[in-house]
Design a protein around this motif. Structure first.
Motif, PDB file in Angstrom:
ATOM      1  N   GLY A 376      15.751  -2.314  45.306  1.00 55.88           N
ATOM      2  CA  GLY A 376      17.148  -1.991  45.560  1.00 55.88           C
ATOM      3  C   GLY A 376      17.297  -1.154  46.809  1.00 55.88           C
ATOM      4  N   ALA A 377      18.376  -1.396  47.567  1.00 49.63           N
ATOM      5  CA  ALA A 377      18.534  -0.775  48.880  1.00 49.63           C
ATOM      6  C   ALA A 377      19.104   0.636  48.820  1.00 49.63           C
ATOM      7  N   GLY A 378      19.796   0.982  47.743  1.00 46.47           N
ATOM      8  CA  GLY A 378      20.437   2.289  47.698  1.00 46.47           C
ATOM      9  C   GLY A 378      21.611   2.356  48.659  1.00 46.47           C
ATOM     10  N   HIS A 379      21.933   3.560  49.109  1.00 46.08           N
ATOM     11  CA  HIS A 379      23.076   3.757  49.995  1.00 46.08           C
ATOM     12  C   HIS A 379      22.699   3.743  51.478  1.00 46.08           C
ATOM     13  N   LEU A 380      21.418   3.925  51.779  1.00 50.23           N
ATOM     14  CA  LEU A 380      20.944   3.867  53.164  1.00 50.23           C
ATOM     15  C   LEU A 380      19.461   3.522  53.163  1.00 50.23           C
ATOM     16  N   VAL A 381      19.090   2.530  53.955  1.00 50.11           N
ATOM     17  CA  VAL A 381      17.690   2.154  54.119  1.00 50.11           C
ATOM     18  C   VAL A 381      17.215   2.712  55.450  1.00 50.11           C
ATOM     19  N   LEU A 382      16.160   3.510  55.415  1.00 52.88           N
ATOM     20  CA  LEU A 382      15.640   4.141  56.631  1.00 52.88           C
ATOM     21  C   LEU A 382      14.293   3.514  56.982  1.00 52.88           C
ATOM     22  N   LEU A 383      14.230   2.916  58.162  1.00 49.25           N
ATOM     23  CA  LEU A 383      13.019   2.239  58.618  1.00 49.25           C
ATOM     24  C   LEU A 383      12.189   3.156  59.506  1.00 49.25           C
ATOM     25  N   PRO A 384      10.875   2.924  59.572  1.00 49.60           N
ATOM     26  CA  PRO A 384      10.023   3.735  60.446  1.00 49.60           C
ATOM     27  C   PRO A 384      10.302   3.440  61.916  1.00 49.60           C
ATOM     28  N   PRO A 385      10.023   4.401  62.794  1.00 49.02           N
ATOM     29  CA  PRO A 385      10.193   4.147  64.236  1.00 49.02           C
ATOM     30  C   PRO A 385       9.185   3.110  64.716  1.00 49.02           C
ATOM     31  N   ASP A 386       9.440   2.526  65.883  1.00 47.03           N
ATOM     32  CA  ASP A 386       8.526   1.561  66.516  1.00 47.03           C
ATOM     33  C   ASP A 386       8.403   0.260  65.735  1.00 47.03           C
ATOM     34  N   ILE A 387       9.355  -0.029  64.851  1.00 45.24           N
ATOM     35  CA  ILE A 387       9.298  -1.273  64.100  1.00 45.24           C
ATOM     36  C   ILE A 387      10.059  -2.386  64.812  1.00 45.24           C
ATOM     37  N   LEU A 388      10.866  -2.004  65.826  1.00 41.66           N
ATOM     38  CA  LEU A 388      11.638  -2.971  66.601  1.00 41.66           C
ATOM     39  C   LEU A 388      11.155  -2.993  68.042  1.00 41.66           C
ATOM     40  N   ASN A 389      11.399  -4.118  68.722  1.00 44.58           N
ATOM     41  CA  ASN A 389      11.078  -4.166  70.147  1.00 44.58           C
ATOM     42  C   ASN A 389      12.262  -3.655  70.960  1.00 44.58           C
ATOM     43  N   ALA A 390      12.152  -3.732  72.272  1.00 39.66           N
ATOM     44  CA  ALA A 390      13.201  -3.194  73.146  1.00 39.66           C
ATOM     45  C   ALA A 390      14.530  -3.923  72.979  1.00 39.66           C
ATOM     46  N   ASP A 391      14.486  -5.150  72.456  1.00 40.32           N
ATOM     47  CA  ASP A 391      15.703  -5.926  72.224  1.00 40.32           C
ATOM     48  C   ASP A 391      16.264  -5.706  70.826  1.00 40.32           C
ATOM     49  N   GLY A 392      15.655  -4.777  70.070  1.00 46.14           N
ATOM     50  CA  GLY A 392      16.148  -4.490  68.736  1.00 46.14           C
ATOM     51  C   GLY A 392      15.771  -5.515  67.693  1.00 46.14           C
ATOM     52  N   LEU A 393      14.656  -6.205  67.903  1.00 41.60           N
ATOM     53  CA  LEU A 393      14.232  -7.258  66.986  1.00 41.60           C
ATOM     54  C   LEU A 393      12.912  -6.921  66.311  1.00 41.60           C
ATOM     55  N   PHE A 394      12.780  -7.344  65.059  1.00 43.92           N
ATOM     56  CA  PHE A 394      11.498  -7.277  64.376  1.00 43.92           C
ATOM     57  C   PHE A 394      10.567  -8.341  64.952  1.00 43.92           C
ATOM     58  N   LEU A 395       9.309  -8.328  64.514  1.00 45.37           N
ATOM     59  CA  LEU A 395       8.331  -9.311  64.995  1.00 45.37           C
ATOM     60  C   LEU A 395       8.751 -10.747  64.706  1.00 45.37           C
ATOM     61  N   ASP A 396       9.498 -10.953  63.628  1.00 49.77           N
ATOM     62  CA  ASP A 396       9.955 -12.297  63.286  1.00 49.77           C
ATOM     63  C   ASP A 396      11.341 -12.600  63.835  1.00 49.77           C
ATOM     64  N   ASP A 397      11.814 -11.768  64.791  1.00 41.90           N
ATOM     65  CA  ASP A 397      13.096 -11.944  65.478  1.00 41.90           C
ATOM     66  C   ASP A 397      14.314 -11.667  64.605  1.00 41.90           C
ATOM     67  N   MET A 398      14.119 -11.128  63.422  1.00 42.70           N
ATOM     68  CA  MET A 398      15.259 -10.677  62.637  1.00 42.70           C
ATOM     69  C   MET A 398      15.813  -9.415  63.282  1.00 42.70           C
TER      70      MET A 398
END
Length: 431
Positions: A376-398
């Motif tokens: 369950g996501a709760g009220h806010l999901v906080l992701l670790p830093p450096d998980i996105l590239n400079a274009d704001g995408l995950f490794l799978d382009d999500m």
């Protein structure tokens, strides 16, 4: 170099240089990339040789010393790595990712500009001369081993690439260097590691740091050389050796010189070194001292956390398996002291690279979605830093907005500011 534009109000634009022109020379010096332009455009008096529609034009420019011309160029072509390292992470990527993830970068210019590690195998006399002349310092160099038979085996070399001669030349000309060893158990450890460390120590005046990082292995090594992973006994024995070296080097030059990645300490189950032991964190982006920095900043921020939130809210922290231990032991308990705040720690399994890849930065959007959806996501999901590239995408382009829609919850990438996280939860509470 093809000119694609000039900055508004720039010297180049006022001189009449146009998009589509090609810059050939500055003051008689041939230019090949942005670094050449930056190096040669600093003089007060410039003569630019420019090609336009089959003709060569000369532009004489007078300007202030150090003032930029304001030229914009096509993206420079990146030099590829000529090695075939048996541990290369690029070869371990699954199919279907964006093209950039399959490119082996070996460009000394990106090493200077962004801290990318290169092996210097493709650095001939002209490249070395340019590094020295233009002061492209520091350089980040992947050494791995100085023993030639081991280098040939590890890096797929066809002949001696004279790495120590190149390092010696850069050293003697005052170029700062940061170096690394990707440690492959049973191959470049033991006596080979000892030789590599001692060989590089001879240049410690300008080799600022040497990092030892564990080999990263994914589930996509079909047809590749069989390699061993680092386990707890191995990590503990290695750290004993590294800490003995550090004590000796610190006594000799006032800094540790040699540093082990955070992963070794976590795998070994040992406490991380104190912040002062990292000597300013010269290998931070290489995963050396990143965890200590995070925890130091968190404990400082924890003293300023609010006593309570306006309403009961759930914060979902996402992490990889490697960081789960210290998150559970040090971060979650401090956050739970905030009244009305429930904290859920979600440890995401890496379904893209395999369960042996445990660092948070290599989690894909689907990895995060699958892990969070189960709890369950709760009220806010906080992701670790450096998980996105400079274009704001995950490794799978999500993208983050796509993940938010899938989870039906706000998703933030942690930017180091716990205060903003609490404010987001509080604003969410009032709404």
């Amino acid at each position: 170099m093809k000119i694609i534009g000039t900055q508004e109000g720039s010297i180049a634009g006022e001189a009449g240089i146009l998009p589509g022109d090609e810059l050939l020379e500055i003051n008689g010096q041939r230019v090949q990339d942005n670094l050449d332009v930056r190096f040669y455009e600093g003089d007060e008096a410039l003569e630019l040789k420019v090609a336009r529609d089959g003709e060569v034009l000369l532009f004489d420019i007078e300007k202030d010393d150090g003032e930029a011309l304001g030229l914009e160029f096509e993206e420079m072509k990146i030099l590829s790595c000529g090695n075939d390292c048996i541990f290369c992470f690029v070869d371990q990527n699954p199919k279907g990712l964006r093209n950039q993830l399959y490119f082996r970068d070996g460009d000394y210019r990106l090493s200077f500009m962004y801290g990318n590690y290169t092996t210097m195998t493709n650095a001939g006399p002209a490249i070395l001369r340019r590094i020295i002349t233009q002061r492209l310092s520091p350089q980040y160099i992947s050494v791995h081993a100085t023993d030639l038979p081991t280098r040939i085996r590890l890096m797929g070399l066809k002949k001696d690439d004279h790495i120590l001669e190149k390092i010696g030349l850069l050293h003697d000309n005052g170029i700062a260097m940061h170096t690394q060893i990707v440690l492959c158990p049973g191959i470049n450890d033991g006596a080979v590691l000892e030789k590599t460390v001692e060989d590089l120590w001879q240049y410690h005046e300008h080799i600022v740091s040497l990092a030892v990082v564990p080999v990263g292995l994914t589930d996509h090594r079909f047809g590749l050389t069989e390699l061993r992973r680092v386990d707890r006994p191995y990590a503990r024995k290695l750290l004993d050796s590294i800490e003995a070296w550090q004590a000796r080097f610190r006594k000799a030059c006032g800094r540790g010189f040699l540093y082990a990645s955070d992963e070794f300490y976590i795998v070994a189950g040992r406490p991380l070194p104190a912040a002062k032991s990292y000597d300013g964190f010269p290998q931070y982006e290489n995963g050396v001292g990143m965890t200590r920095t995070f925890l130091t900043k968190f404990h400082a921020a924890a003293r300023r956390l609010p006593a309570a939130l306006p309403k009961r809210r759930t914060l979902t922290l996402v992490t990889g398996r490697l960081a789960a231990g210290f998150m559970e032991e040090e971060v979650v308990p401090a956050l739970k002291k905030v009244k009305n705040l429930k904290v859920e720690l979600v440890v995401a399994r890496n379904t893209l690279y395999g369960k042996s890849v445990t660092v948070s930065g290599l989690l894909s959007g689907k990895c995060v979605y699958s892990a969070v959806r189960r709890k369950g996501a709760g009220h806010l999901v906080l992701l670790p830093p450096d998980i996105l590239n400079a274009d704001g995408l995950f490794l799978d382009d999500m993208s983050v907005p796509q993940l938010e829609r899938s989870l039906n919850a706000p998703v933030h990438v942690f930017d180091g500011r716990w205060g903003s996280v609490m404010r987001s939860l509080s604003q969410n509470s009032r709404s």
